[in-house]
Design a protein around this motif. Structure first.
Motif, short mmCIF file in Angstrom:
data_model
loop_
_atom_site.label_atom_id
_atom_site.label_comp_id
_atom_site.label_asym_id
_atom_site.label_seq_id
_atom_site.Cartn_x
_atom_site.Cartn_y
_atom_site.Cartn_z
N SER A 155 36.20 40.41 45.21
CA SER A 155 35.74 39.23 45.52
C SER A 155 34.56 38.48 45.00
CB SER A 155 35.64 39.36 47.06
OG SER A 155 34.81 40.10 47.35
N TYR A 156 33.72 39.53 44.31
CA TYR A 156 32.61 39.14 43.59
C TYR A 156 32.57 38.35 42.25
CZ TYR A 156 32.58 43.01 40.50
OH TYR A 156 33.03 43.82 39.27
N LEU A 157 33.83 38.54 41.95
CA LEU A 157 34.31 37.67 40.66
C LEU A 157 35.00 36.44 40.75
CD1 LEU A 157 35.37 40.93 38.61
CD2 LEU A 157 33.59 39.82 38.28
N PRO A 158 34.32 35.30 40.79
CA PRO A 158 34.94 34.15 41.32
C PRO A 158 36.10 33.53 40.71
CG PRO A 158 32.83 33.79 40.22
CD PRO A 158 32.97 35.21 40.38
N ASN A 159 36.25 34.04 39.36
CA ASN A 159 37.48 33.79 38.71
C ASN A 159 38.90 34.50 38.54
OD1 ASN A 159 36.03 35.24 36.98
ND2 ASN A 159 36.56 34.49 34.98
N VAL A 160 38.57 35.60 39.43
CA VAL A 160 39.62 36.78 39.67
C VAL A 160 40.27 36.63 40.91
CG1 VAL A 160 40.26 39.18 39.71
CG2 VAL A 160 38.28 38.27 38.05
N THR A 161 41.61 36.43 40.80
CA THR A 161 42.45 36.25 41.97
C THR A 161 43.38 37.55 42.11
OG1 THR A 161 43.90 34.95 40.90
CG2 THR A 161 42.41 33.94 42.48
N VAL A 162 43.80 37.98 43.17
CA VAL A 162 45.01 39.26 43.22
C VAL A 162 46.47 38.53 43.65
CG1 VAL A 162 45.35 41.29 44.32
CG2 VAL A 162 43.13 40.53 43.98
N ASP A 163 47.17 39.02 43.12
CA ASP A 163 48.71 38.54 43.48
C ASP A 163 49.56 39.84 43.43
OD1 ASP A 163 50.77 36.87 43.91
OD2 ASP A 163 50.89 36.20 42.03
N HIS A 164 51.00 39.69 43.68
CA HIS A 164 51.94 40.72 43.57
C HIS A 164 53.27 40.12 42.99
CE1 HIS A 164 52.36 39.85 47.82
NE2 HIS A 164 53.67 39.84 47.43
N PHE A 165 53.92 40.82 42.35
CA PHE A 165 55.31 40.34 41.81
C PHE A 165 56.18 41.50 41.74
CE2 PHE A 165 55.33 42.03 37.65
CZ PHE A 165 54.10 42.43 37.31
N THR A 166 57.51 41.17 41.50
CA THR A 166 58.67 42.00 41.29
C THR A 166 59.37 41.69 40.27
OG1 THR A 166 60.25 43.18 42.35
CG2 THR A 166 59.99 41.07 43.29
N HIS A 217 39.60 50.44 37.07
CA HIS A 217 40.40 48.90 36.96
C HIS A 217 39.29 47.85 37.05
CE1 HIS A 217 43.92 51.39 38.98
NE2 HIS A 217 44.56 51.09 37.89
N ILE A 218 38.48 48.05 38.04
CA ILE A 218 37.48 46.92 38.11
C ILE A 218 36.63 46.69 37.10
CG2 ILE A 218 35.33 46.24 39.70
CD1 ILE A 218 36.56 48.07 41.77
N TYR A 219 36.29 47.79 36.10
CA TYR A 219 35.61 47.49 34.91
C TYR A 219 36.60 46.70 34.00
CZ TYR A 219 33.44 48.60 30.78
OH TYR A 219 32.82 48.88 29.56
N ILE A 220 37.90 46.74 34.11
CA ILE A 220 38.67 46.03 33.16
C ILE A 220 38.82 44.65 33.69
CG2 ILE A 220 41.20 45.77 32.33
CD1 ILE A 220 39.70 48.16 31.06
N ALA A 221 38.94 44.66 34.86
CA ALA A 221 38.99 43.00 35.44
C ALA A 221 37.73 42.45 35.12
CB ALA A 221 39.36 43.34 36.80
N GLU A 222 36.61 42.97 35.35
CA GLU A 222 35.19 42.24 34.96
C GLU A 222 35.09 42.07 33.55
OE1 GLU A 222 31.83 44.20 37.32
OE2 GLU A 222 30.57 43.70 35.48
N ARG A 223 35.41 42.65 32.58
CA ARG A 223 35.25 42.19 31.11
C ARG A 223 36.41 41.23 30.84
NH1 ARG A 223 31.71 45.79 28.52
NH2 ARG A 223 32.36 44.65 26.60
N ALA A 224 37.60 41.35 31.33
CA ALA A 224 38.43 40.37 31.23
C ALA A 224 38.22 38.92 31.78
CB ALA A 224 39.99 40.74 31.91
N ALA A 225 37.38 38.96 33.02
CA ALA A 225 36.96 37.83 33.63
C ALA A 225 35.76 37.00 32.86
CB ALA A 225 36.33 38.14 35.13
N ALA A 226 35.12 37.82 31.87
CA ALA A 226 34.08 37.35 31.10
C ALA A 226 34.66 36.63 29.89
CB ALA A 226 33.04 38.53 30.45
N PHE A 276 38.33 35.29 29.94
CA PHE A 276 39.44 34.39 30.25
C PHE A 276 38.93 33.59 31.40
CE2 PHE A 276 41.38 37.84 28.24
CZ PHE A 276 42.11 37.14 27.18
N ASP A 277 39.42 32.23 31.43
CA ASP A 277 38.97 31.35 32.51
C ASP A 277 39.28 32.06 33.77
OD1 ASP A 277 37.87 29.38 30.87
OD2 ASP A 277 40.05 28.73 29.99
N GLU A 278 40.49 32.27 34.09
CA GLU A 278 41.29 33.13 35.17
C GLU A 278 41.79 34.18 35.00
OE1 GLU A 278 43.77 30.52 37.13
OE2 GLU A 278 42.60 28.47 36.81
#
Ligand code: ADP
Length: 175
Positions: free
Chosen positions: A62-73, A20-29, A31-33
């Motif tokens: 937390s090492y990726l400044p443009n990545v935030t965590v949220d939840h939804f239903t 998952h982290i790998y995907i988030a990191e590549r997406a962060a490179a 997209f802006d957020e």
């Protein structure tokens, strides 16, 4: 004025893995957020509570400044509209992921034509990794510390104390 492009990476993240982290990191490179959003599904049993999943993901990313965590239903497309996002990120491991992901992408397009699903292909070293595999391997005493971030490893140990580990006859020194 430059437009900020926010992408949403939804999933169960029960728990977050290095895949998952790998995907988030590549997406962060790209997209802006990027918002990693945990889907809270009251019908589906989860190993970790949403608060635990949230804390593990936040800590690991937390090492990726443009990545935030949220939840939804509820419906993903409703959440995206609420978040003013038009991009869904999903990770692809193998052909076995493809059919389900393709169906979901088409369904989401039907519901919200303005929203695009972006697929990011995993690194081969994570292609076998899933949250359920991690949970299973850990419970039977296998080594998972190089597949999950340290905070997840710690919580797995708390959740599945050593008494439940290492007793499986299949173990034999490896996972
Ligand atoms: P869901 O229940 O929505 O599939 P998951 O947390 O299992 O939630 O997965 C969220 C997303 O991350 C999915 O797009 C999934 O394909 C992707 N994913 C999961 N594990 C990996 C991995 N090892 N490498 C790349 N992508 C992954």
């Amino acid at each position: 004025m430059k437009r900020t492009v926010r992408a949403v990476y939804p999933g169960s993240f029960d728990p977050i893995t290095n895949g998952h982290i790998y995907i988030a990191e590549r997406a962060a490179a790209i997209f802006d957020e990027v918002r990693v959003s945990i889907l809270v599904n009251p019908q589906k049993h989860s190993t970790f509570s949403v608060e635990e999943r949230h804390a593990m993901a936040r800590e690991a990313l937390s090492y990726l400044p443009n990545v935030t965590v949220d939840h939804f239903t509820g419906l993903l497309v409703d959440y995206l509209r609420q978040e003013r996002s038009r991009v869904i990120i999903r990770g692809l491991r193998a052909m076995s992921d493809f059919e389900y992901e393709f169906q979901m992408a088409l369904m989401n397009r039907q519901l919200a034509p303005e929203i695009e699903t972006f697929f990011i292909v995993t690194d081969p070293k994570y292609s076998y990794l899933s949250s359920s595999v991690i949970r299973d391997i850990f419970q039977f005493g296998g080594t998972v510390h190089d597949m999950v971030p340290p905070g997840v490893f710690r919580r797995l140990r708390e959740r599945f104390p050593p008494i439940s580990q290492g007793r499986d006859p299949r173990r034999n020194g490896h996972a």
